[in-house]
Design a protein around this motif. Structure first.
Motif, PDB file in Angstrom:
ATOM      1  N   UNK A 226       0.838  -1.208   0.000  1.00 14.58           N
ATOM      2  CA  UNK A 226       0.000   0.000   0.000  1.00 14.58           C
ATOM      3  C   UNK A 226       0.871   1.256   0.000  1.00 14.58           C
ATOM      4  N   UNK A 227       1.986   1.231   0.716  1.00  9.90           N
ATOM      5  CA  UNK A 227       2.912   2.361   0.677  1.00  9.90           C
ATOM      6  C   UNK A 227       3.459   2.539  -0.731  1.00  9.90           C
ATOM      7  N   UNK A 228       3.860   1.437  -1.352  1.00  9.96           N
ATOM      8  CA  UNK A 228       4.460   1.493  -2.687  1.00  9.96           C
ATOM      9  C   UNK A 228       3.465   1.988  -3.728  1.00  9.96           C
ATOM     10  N   UNK A 229       2.181   1.762  -3.476  1.00  8.10           N
ATOM     11  CA  UNK A 229       1.142   2.200  -4.413  1.00  8.10           C
ATOM     12  C   UNK A 229       0.614   3.592  -4.072  1.00  8.10           C
ATOM     13  N   UNK A 230       1.036   4.169  -2.952  1.00 10.68           N
ATOM     14  CA  UNK A 230       0.478   5.452  -2.532  1.00 10.68           C
ATOM     15  C   UNK A 230      -1.011   5.360  -2.256  1.00 10.68           C
TER      16      UNK A 230
ATOM     17  N   UNK B  24      -4.970   2.568   3.362  1.00  5.15           N
ATOM     18  CA  UNK B  24      -4.260   2.732   4.631  1.00  5.15           C
ATOM     19  C   UNK B  24      -5.166   3.339   5.697  1.00  5.15           C
ATOM     20  N   UNK B  25      -5.954   4.327   5.303  1.00  6.65           N
ATOM     21  CA  UNK B  25      -6.881   4.949   6.250  1.00  6.65           C
ATOM     22  C   UNK B  25      -7.888   3.921   6.769  1.00  6.65           C
ATOM     23  N   UNK B  26      -8.265   2.978   5.926  1.00 11.08           N
ATOM     24  CA  UNK B  26      -9.257   1.964   6.293  1.00 11.08           C
ATOM     25  C   UNK B  26      -8.586   0.646   6.665  1.00 11.08           C
ATOM     26  N   UNK B  27      -7.388   0.716   7.246  1.00  8.50           N
ATOM     27  CA  UNK B  27      -6.606  -0.493   7.509  1.00  8.50           C
ATOM     28  C   UNK B  27      -7.295  -1.457   8.459  1.00  8.50           C
ATOM     29  N   UNK B  28      -8.122  -0.954   9.372  1.00  5.74           N
ATOM     30  CA  UNK B  28      -8.763  -1.866  10.321  1.00  5.74           C
ATOM     31  C   UNK B  28      -9.706  -2.835   9.625  1.00  5.74           C
TER      32      UNK B  28
ATOM     33  N   UNK C 203       0.254   7.162  14.516  1.00  9.61           N
ATOM     34  CA  UNK C 203       1.186   8.252  14.186  1.00  9.61           C
ATOM     35  C   UNK C 203       1.572   8.307  12.715  1.00  9.61           C
ATOM     36  N   UNK C 204       1.436   7.185  12.019  1.00  8.57           N
ATOM     37  CA  UNK C 204       1.710   7.160  10.574  1.00  8.57           C
ATOM     38  C   UNK C 204       0.916   8.240   9.859  1.00  8.57           C
ATOM     39  N   UNK C 205      -0.315   8.477  10.281  1.00  8.42           N
ATOM     40  CA  UNK C 205      -1.189   9.371   9.528  1.00  8.42           C
ATOM     41  C   UNK C 205      -0.819  10.840   9.735  1.00  8.42           C
ATOM     42  N   UNK C 206      -0.234  11.173  10.867  1.00  6.87           N
ATOM     43  CA  UNK C 206       0.322  12.520  11.016  1.00  6.87           C
ATOM     44  C   UNK C 206       1.471  12.698  10.023  1.00  6.87           C
TER      45      UNK C 206
END
Length: 290
Positions: free
Chosen positions: A225-229, A234-238, A256-259
């Motif tokens: 997901x990081x590699x794809x931007x 990521x926001x809906x990871x849960x 803290x990732x989201x900050x």
């Protein structure tokens, strides 16, 4: 995903100057250091400082970054609403927010200068009318000072810690967007957590333990997901990430990732995944964003 407490973007610009004036005893000056990136670090427990690989990775990362004028940390270990600014007096003791460890971990000190002007700048960047608390009794916790003792062991850069006012990713993205312009003032923004943190589900606590399947699966998903931007996933990871809820029975170590992502030029920008691997079965993937 929406939240009634979401912090809107700020159109304003607030400068930041050094915490001790134009030049201080720690060698900090008003000379600009250029725009700083933002980091997400998997920090782990205090014993991570004994892990040769992790220490070498953090040291190498620090050598590749521009030298910050100031450092702003959001740690998984401080949740307080509304957003709260920590102590700016270096005489305040560190926050030893852990238990059951050998005494040497409680003897650690990190006497970095305070950053009162940075505290003022953070407060000014928040929306008009939004309450900002200050807690002059709470200094850096281990999510902040443990990696800094490795990256900047001289403790000569002013450091400020602020709380996470929520664990909602969308709101934290907005907080990061408001803090983004501090990067132009030479401020290194660090979100400090852990890519997986399923401590209750670990069956082997050795540093070199084989990582459990849920940790491996979540880490692989995060890497993709990081590699794809793919900020939406990521926001809906849960809901979307494999290995849940074992990877994060509570989400404070991923929050803290989201900050950090909010402080990026664009949250969808592809970050540089500078550290990977596992420690005690937990994924310590760490990022640099521009």
């Amino acid at each position: 995903m929406s939240d009634p407490t979401q912090v809107p973007d700020s159109p304003d610009t607030h400068g930041s100057t050094d915490a001790h004036g134009s030049t201080d005893a720690h060698g900090s000056t008003d000379a600009p250091t250029g725009r700083m990136p933002a980091l997400f670090l998997s920090h782990g427990a205090p014993p991570l400082v004994d892990d040769v690989r992790w220490v070498s990775e953090l040291k190498e990362l620090a050598t590749k970054l521009p030298r910050p004028r100031q450092i702003l940390v959001v740690s998984a270990h401080w949740e307080a609403a509304p957003l709260t600014v920590g102590a700016t007096d270096s005489r305040v003791p560190l926050t030893y927010d852990f238990w059951g460890f050998p005494q040497r971990y409680y003897d650690t000190t990190y006497d970095s200068p305070g950053a009162p002007d940075l505290a003022d700048a953070v407060a000014a960047l928040m929306p008009d009318g939004q309450a900002i608390h200050r807690d002059e009794t709470r200094r850096l916790d281990h999510g902040a000072y443990v990696p800094l003792t490795v990256m900047y062991p001289e403790a000569d850069i002013p450091v400020l810690q602020v709380s996470m006012p929520t664990l909602d990713p969308t709101t934290l993205l907005s907080v990061g967007r408001r803090l983004r312009e501090l990067r132009d003032q030479g401020v290194l923004i660090i979100g400090s957590g852990f890519t997986t943190h399923g401590l209750p589900f670990l069956t082997d606590s050795r540093p070199n333990a084989t990582p459990p399947g849920w940790s491996v699966e979540f880490d692989a998903w995060a890497r993709e997901r990081f590699a794809a931007g793919d900020i939406e996933s990521l926001v809906d990871f849960t809901h979307k990430a494999p290995g849940m809820p074992y990877a994060h029975p509570r989400t404070e170590h991923f929050a803290p990732l989201f900050v950090t992502l909010g402080a990026a030029d664009e949250p969808e920008d592809i970050p540089d995944q500078v550290i990977d691997g596992f420690w005690m079965g937990l994924a310590k993937r760490s990022l640099v964003v521009n």
